[in-house]
Design an enzyme around this catalytic site. Structure first.
Site, PDB file in Angstrom:
ATOM      1  N   HIS A 255       0.741  -1.121   0.098  1.00  0.00           N
ATOM      2  CA  HIS A 255      -0.086   0.145   0.075  1.00  0.00           C
ATOM      3  C   HIS A 255       0.971   1.302   0.088  1.00  0.00           C
ATOM      4  CE1 HIS A 255      -2.692   3.165   1.557  1.00  0.00           C
ATOM      5  NE2 HIS A 255      -3.780   2.239   1.021  1.00  0.00           N
TER       6      HIS A 255
ATOM      7  N   GLU B 134      -3.960   2.289  -7.253  1.00  0.00           N
ATOM      8  CA  GLU B 134      -4.358   3.415  -6.205  1.00  0.00           C
ATOM      9  C   GLU B 134      -3.366   4.498  -6.589  1.00  0.00           C
ATOM     10  OE1 GLU B 134      -6.463   2.058  -2.529  1.00  0.00           O
ATOM     11  OE2 GLU B 134      -4.326   1.864  -2.023  1.00  0.00           O
TER      12      GLU B 134
HETATM   13  C1  PEP Z   1      -6.700   3.722   0.419  1.00  0.00           C
HETATM   14  O1  PEP Z   1      -5.860   4.045   1.040  1.00  0.00           O
HETATM   15  O2  PEP Z   1      -6.563   2.330  -0.040  1.00  0.00           O
HETATM   16  C2  PEP Z   1      -7.764   4.400  -0.155  1.00  0.00           C
HETATM   17  C3  PEP Z   1      -8.146   3.917  -1.102  1.00  0.00           C
HETATM   18  O3  PEP Z   1      -8.152   5.246   0.851  1.00  0.00           O
HETATM   19  P1  PEP Z   1      -9.594   6.391   0.613  1.00  0.00           P
HETATM   20  O4  PEP Z   1     -10.634   5.429  -0.121  1.00  0.00           O
HETATM   21  O5  PEP Z   1      -9.940   6.856   2.185  1.00  0.00           O
HETATM   22  O6  PEP Z   1      -8.810   7.245  -0.238  1.00  0.00           O
END
Ligand code: PEP
Length: 265
Positions: free
Chosen positions: A97, A169
């Site tokens: 992550h 992400e």
């Molecule tokens: C994450 O950190 O995996 C994430 C997607 O956070 P958020 O949805 O709060 O942006």
């Protein structure tokens, strides 16, 4: 078609009482019946996994961990071993992550060890990749994502791919001001997400096969919420979501589950 929706609680729900209340609320609303084509997991802090294992007995919500040690056992103060996660009936484990990469300095070779260790123990890694705002602005998207994938998948066979999820992400879309100082955080547009997911899938075509790439689950993560989930999840290359803030309450996670169900019908 299949969606995997993962909640990442990070360090946001931290007490026994809050965990019990939240899990009971979620299981009663969307965790009692198997939903064809939709899988749900929640990644809780380590200390709450044992409690969650009991609370989620009989529920369709699966348990996930946010991290794992890269070594099986030994003198590694403060780490949590893969064996412990197996005992806790954990199904999925987040690897790499961006908070782990950027705040805690985790690097590709260590993440690759985690991936292999999890697979050896029949746990499913959720391998996270994503570029920062600066990297995107500097035209480094392809390079950064390719490098993260090459490092994470070094020595991983095609057979293992069905046990792995990718979470794309973009760091700039994750609702974390510490990762994004001075940036207005917002979810990727569907077009940005589609381009990124296509790029990731094509990396797997090149490095594995058409077949493996087409079957790969690629989640989108970064400020997913009920108001944007439908446009994101309705794109054919987006197979689910990794959800931070919106996974903390049934009032926000429930509608995302409903959207996935609706899109499948
Ligand atoms: C994450 O950190 O995996 C994430 C997607 O956070 P958020 O949805 O709060 O942006």
């Amino acid at each position: 078609m299949k969606f995997v929706l993962g909640g990442n609680w990070k360090l946001q729900i931290n007490t026994i009482e809050d965990t019990i209340t939240t899990l009971r609320d979620m299981t009663s609303k969307f965790g009692t019946q198997q939903i064809d084509g939709v899988e749900i997991f929640l990644a809780l802090p380590f200390t709450l996994l044992s409690l969650a294992k009991e609370e989620l007995k009989g529920s369709t919500i699966q348990l996930a961990a946010q991290n794992v040690a890269s070594t099986e056992k030994g003198a590694y103060t403060g780490e949590v071993s893969v064996e412990s996660l197996v005992e806790l009936d954990v199904e999925y484990v987040l690897v790499g992550h961006s908070e782990r990469r950027i705040i805690f300095g985790e690097k590709g070779p260590e993440l690759n060890k985690k991936m292999k260790l999890l697979l050896e123990h029949n746990l499913k890694p959720v391998y996270c990749v994503g570029e920062t705002a600066q990297q995107r602005q500097s035209g480094l998207f392809d390079e950064v994502i390719s490098q993260q994938l090459a490092e994470g998948f070094e020595g991983i066979t095609e057979d293992a791919l069905s046990e792995i999820i990718i979470a794309y992400e973009p760091v700039w879309a994750i609702n974390n001001p510490e990762l994004n100082p001075g940036i207005e955080i917002q979810a990727a547009t569907p077009e940005q997400a589609i381009d990124a997911h296509k790029f990731i899938r094509s990396w797997f075509v090149t490095n594995y096969s058409d077949d493996a790439a087409s079957r790969l689950i690629i989640q989108y993560g970064g400020s997913m919420k009920p108001s944007n989930a439908e446009t994101l999840l309705s794109q054919s290359d987006i197979n689910g979501g990794l959800i931070g803030g919106a996974s903390l309450r049934s009032e926000t996670l429930g509608p995302i589950v409903d959207i996935a169900v609706k899109l499948l019908s």
